[in-house]
Design a protein around this motif. Structure first.
Motif, PDB file in Angstrom:
ATOM      1  N   UNK A  83       8.135  -0.262  70.019  1.00  0.00           N
ATOM      2  CA  UNK A  83       7.649   0.951  69.367  1.00  0.00           C
ATOM      3  C   UNK A  83       7.121   0.606  67.980  1.00  0.00           C
ATOM      4  N   UNK A  84       7.851  -0.247  67.268  1.00  0.00           N
ATOM      5  CA  UNK A  84       7.470  -0.582  65.892  1.00  0.00           C
ATOM      6  C   UNK A  84       6.133  -1.330  65.850  1.00  0.00           C
ATOM      7  N   UNK A  85       5.958  -2.254  66.779  1.00  0.00           N
ATOM      8  CA  UNK A  85       4.692  -2.993  66.819  1.00  0.00           C
ATOM      9  C   UNK A  85       3.543  -2.023  67.093  1.00  0.00           C
ATOM     10  N   UNK A 120      -1.996  -4.627  53.001  1.00  0.00           N
ATOM     11  CA  UNK A 120      -0.558  -4.328  53.076  1.00  0.00           C
ATOM     12  C   UNK A 120      -0.094  -4.257  54.531  1.00  0.00           C
ATOM     13  N   UNK A 121      -0.957  -3.704  55.382  1.00  0.00           N
ATOM     14  CA  UNK A 121      -0.589  -3.600  56.801  1.00  0.00           C
ATOM     15  C   UNK A 121      -0.478  -4.994  57.419  1.00  0.00           C
ATOM     16  N   UNK A 128       7.491  -7.996  59.741  1.00  0.00           N
ATOM     17  CA  UNK A 128       8.211  -7.494  60.911  1.00  0.00           C
ATOM     18  C   UNK A 128       8.301  -8.586  61.994  1.00  0.00           C
ATOM     19  N   UNK A 129       7.187  -9.285  62.223  1.00  0.00           N
ATOM     20  CA  UNK A 129       7.177 -10.343  63.248  1.00  0.00           C
ATOM     21  C   UNK A 129       8.202 -11.426  62.925  1.00  0.00           C
ATOM     22  N   UNK A 135      15.550 -12.781  64.825  1.00  0.00           N
ATOM     23  CA  UNK A 135      16.586 -12.217  65.698  1.00  0.00           C
ATOM     24  C   UNK A 135      16.600 -12.932  67.043  1.00  0.00           C
ATOM     25  N   UNK A 136      15.377 -13.212  67.553  1.00  0.00           N
ATOM     26  CA  UNK A 136      15.278 -13.812  68.882  1.00  0.00           C
ATOM     27  C   UNK A 136      15.600 -15.305  68.902  1.00  0.00           C
ATOM     28  N   UNK A 137      15.518 -15.953  67.740  1.00  0.00           N
ATOM     29  CA  UNK A 137      15.722 -17.408  67.705  1.00  0.00           C
ATOM     30  C   UNK A 137      17.145 -17.756  68.144  1.00  0.00           C
TER      31      UNK A 137
END
Ligand code: HEC
Length: 140
Positions: A83-85, A120-121, A128-129, A135-137
Protein backbone atom coordinates in the motif's frame (compact mmCIF):
# COMPACT_ATOMS: atom_id res chain seq x y z
CA UNK A 1 1.65 2.84 -29.75
CA UNK A 2 2.01 4.96 -26.64
CA UNK A 3 3.72 2.04 -24.97
CA UNK A 4 6.06 1.75 -27.92
CA UNK A 5 6.91 5.42 -27.64
CA UNK A 6 7.55 4.97 -23.93
CA UNK A 7 9.82 2.03 -24.60
CA UNK A 8 11.68 4.07 -27.20
CA UNK A 9 12.12 6.91 -24.74
CA UNK A 10 13.32 4.49 -22.09
CA UNK A 11 15.87 3.02 -24.47
CA UNK A 12 17.14 6.44 -25.47
CA UNK A 13 17.34 7.47 -21.82
CA UNK A 14 19.12 4.22 -20.94
CA UNK A 15 21.73 4.94 -23.58
CA UNK A 16 22.21 8.37 -22.07
CA UNK A 17 22.68 6.80 -18.66
CA UNK A 18 25.17 4.29 -19.98
CA UNK A 19 27.11 7.11 -21.55
CA UNK A 20 27.31 9.06 -18.31
CA UNK A 21 27.40 6.51 -15.51
CA UNK A 22 30.77 5.02 -14.73
CA UNK A 23 31.34 1.71 -13.02
CA UNK A 24 28.26 -0.44 -13.49
CA UNK A 25 28.23 -3.47 -11.23
CA UNK A 26 29.19 -6.32 -13.54
CA UNK A 27 27.67 -9.29 -11.71
CA UNK A 28 23.92 -8.98 -11.51
CA UNK A 29 20.97 -11.01 -12.61
CA UNK A 30 19.37 -9.79 -15.80
CA UNK A 31 16.01 -9.02 -14.17
CA UNK A 32 17.51 -6.86 -11.44
CA UNK A 33 19.69 -5.09 -13.94
CA UNK A 34 16.71 -4.29 -16.16
CA UNK A 35 14.75 -2.77 -13.30
CA UNK A 36 17.75 -0.76 -12.18
CA UNK A 37 18.38 0.54 -15.68
CA UNK A 38 14.71 1.38 -16.03
CA UNK A 39 14.66 3.12 -12.65
CA UNK A 40 17.87 4.99 -13.35
CA UNK A 41 16.24 6.79 -16.25
CA UNK A 42 14.29 8.79 -13.63
CA UNK A 43 17.56 10.33 -12.61
CA UNK A 44 18.32 11.37 -16.18
CA UNK A 45 14.92 12.99 -16.61
CA UNK A 46 15.18 14.80 -13.29
CA UNK A 47 18.58 16.15 -14.31
CA UNK A 48 17.11 17.30 -17.61
CA UNK A 49 14.37 19.09 -15.68
CA UNK A 50 16.99 20.88 -13.60
CA UNK A 51 18.75 21.86 -16.80
CA UNK A 52 15.43 23.13 -18.16
CA UNK A 53 14.83 25.14 -14.98
CA UNK A 54 18.21 26.83 -15.15
CA UNK A 55 17.80 27.64 -18.85
CA UNK A 56 14.12 28.51 -18.51
CA UNK A 57 13.35 25.94 -21.17
CA UNK A 58 9.71 25.19 -20.33
CA UNK A 59 9.29 22.71 -23.17
CA UNK A 60 12.14 20.60 -21.84
CA UNK A 61 10.77 20.75 -18.29
CA UNK A 62 7.29 19.66 -19.42
CA UNK A 63 8.71 16.95 -21.68
CA UNK A 64 10.90 15.36 -19.03
CA UNK A 65 8.19 15.68 -16.38
CA UNK A 66 5.92 13.79 -18.77
CA UNK A 67 8.60 11.12 -19.24
CA UNK A 68 8.81 10.64 -15.48
CA UNK A 69 5.02 10.33 -15.33
CA UNK A 70 5.10 7.67 -18.06
CA UNK A 71 7.85 5.73 -16.29
CA UNK A 72 5.77 5.66 -13.12
CA UNK A 73 2.89 4.14 -15.09
CA UNK A 74 4.97 1.36 -16.63
CA UNK A 75 4.56 -2.19 -15.32
CA UNK A 76 8.29 -2.25 -14.46
CA UNK A 77 7.63 0.46 -11.90
CA UNK A 78 5.64 -1.89 -9.68
CA UNK A 79 8.60 -3.38 -7.84
CA UNK A 80 6.70 -3.64 -4.56
CA UNK A 81 3.05 -4.39 -4.11
CA UNK A 82 2.56 -2.66 -0.79
CA UNK A 83 0.00 0.00 0.00
CA UNK A 84 2.80 2.39 0.94
CA UNK A 85 4.67 1.89 -2.32
CA UNK A 86 1.43 2.48 -4.18
CA UNK A 87 0.78 5.70 -2.25
CA UNK A 88 4.31 6.96 -2.69
CA UNK A 89 4.05 6.29 -6.40
CA UNK A 90 0.80 8.24 -6.53
CA UNK A 91 2.43 11.14 -4.62
CA UNK A 92 5.32 11.11 -7.06
CA UNK A 93 2.95 11.19 -10.02
CA UNK A 94 1.05 14.11 -8.48
CA UNK A 95 4.25 16.12 -8.02
CA UNK A 96 5.39 15.35 -11.53
CA UNK A 97 2.03 16.47 -12.82
CA UNK A 98 2.31 19.76 -10.91
CA UNK A 99 5.72 20.26 -12.43
CA UNK A 100 4.41 19.67 -15.92
CA UNK A 101 1.47 22.04 -15.41
CA UNK A 102 3.70 24.81 -14.03
CA UNK A 103 5.99 24.41 -17.05
CA UNK A 104 3.06 24.55 -19.43
CA UNK A 105 1.96 27.78 -17.73
CA UNK A 106 5.52 29.04 -18.07
CA UNK A 107 5.65 29.59 -14.34
CA UNK A 108 9.31 29.32 -13.36
CA UNK A 109 8.79 29.73 -9.61
CA UNK A 110 5.98 27.21 -9.64
CA UNK A 111 8.09 24.76 -11.63
CA UNK A 112 11.08 25.24 -9.31
CA UNK A 113 8.90 24.56 -6.30
CA UNK A 114 7.28 21.54 -7.93
CA UNK A 115 10.74 20.21 -8.81
CA UNK A 116 11.64 20.30 -5.13
CA UNK A 117 8.43 18.41 -4.42
CA UNK A 118 9.42 15.76 -6.98
CA UNK A 119 12.92 15.51 -5.48
CA UNK A 120 11.47 15.00 -2.01
CA UNK A 121 9.31 12.18 -3.36
CA UNK A 122 12.45 10.52 -4.82
CA UNK A 123 14.19 10.72 -1.48
CA UNK A 124 11.20 9.60 0.57
CA UNK A 125 10.41 6.57 -1.55
CA UNK A 126 14.06 5.53 -1.48
CA UNK A 127 14.19 5.90 2.28
CA UNK A 128 11.12 3.67 2.45
CA UNK A 129 12.81 1.11 0.16
CA UNK A 130 15.85 0.96 2.43
CA UNK A 131 13.62 0.41 5.45
CA UNK A 132 11.81 -2.43 3.71
CA UNK A 133 15.08 -3.99 2.56
CA UNK A 134 16.44 -3.68 6.07
CA UNK A 135 13.42 -5.54 7.48
CA UNK A 136 13.62 -8.23 4.81
CA UNK A 137 17.38 -8.76 5.10
CA UNK A 138 18.33 -12.04 6.82
CA UNK A 139 19.78 -11.80 10.32
CA UNK A 140 23.59 -11.71 10.33
C1 HEC B 1 7.55 5.28 -5.41
C2 HEC B 1 8.90 4.92 -5.26
C3 HEC B 1 10.01 5.59 -5.99
C4 HEC B 1 10.14 6.90 -6.31
C5 HEC B 1 9.17 8.05 -6.06
C6 HEC B 1 11.42 7.04 -6.95
N1 HEC B 1 12.05 5.84 -7.02
FE1 HEC B 1 13.92 5.49 -7.70
N2 HEC B 1 13.67 3.49 -7.44
C7 HEC B 1 12.56 2.90 -6.90
C8 HEC B 1 12.71 1.46 -6.94
C9 HEC B 1 11.69 0.45 -6.45
C10 HEC B 1 13.97 1.21 -7.50
C11 HEC B 1 14.61 -0.16 -7.80
C12 HEC B 1 14.96 -0.92 -6.59
C13 HEC B 1 16.17 -0.42 -5.90
O1 HEC B 1 17.08 0.11 -6.55
O2 HEC B 1 16.26 -0.63 -4.68
C14 HEC B 1 14.56 2.50 -7.78
C15 HEC B 1 15.81 2.68 -8.31
C16 HEC B 1 16.40 3.91 -8.57
C17 HEC B 1 17.74 4.11 -9.03
C18 HEC B 1 18.74 3.01 -9.32
C19 HEC B 1 19.42 2.59 -8.08
C20 HEC B 1 20.51 1.57 -8.32
O3 HEC B 1 20.78 0.83 -7.39
O4 HEC B 1 21.07 1.52 -9.42
C21 HEC B 1 17.95 5.45 -9.13
C22 HEC B 1 19.21 6.18 -9.56
C23 HEC B 1 16.70 6.09 -8.77
N3 HEC B 1 15.78 5.13 -8.41
C24 HEC B 1 16.49 7.46 -8.79
C25 HEC B 1 15.29 8.06 -8.51
C26 HEC B 1 15.02 9.47 -8.74
C27 HEC B 1 16.02 10.48 -9.26
C28 HEC B 1 13.73 9.67 -8.39
C29 HEC B 1 12.94 10.94 -8.48
C30 HEC B 1 12.93 11.65 -9.72
C31 HEC B 1 13.20 8.40 -7.91
N4 HEC B 1 14.16 7.45 -8.03
C32 HEC B 1 11.91 8.23 -7.42
C33 HEC B 1 11.46 3.54 -6.40
C34 HEC B 1 11.22 4.91 -6.46
Amino acid sequence: MRRLLTRGAVIVACMAVLATVIGQEPKEEEGTKDVKAFMRTKLVHSQRVLEGLTLEDFDAIARHAQQMALLSQDASWNVLETQEYYERSADFRRSVQELKLAAQKKNLDGAALAYMGVTLKCIECHRYLRQVQHVEAPAP
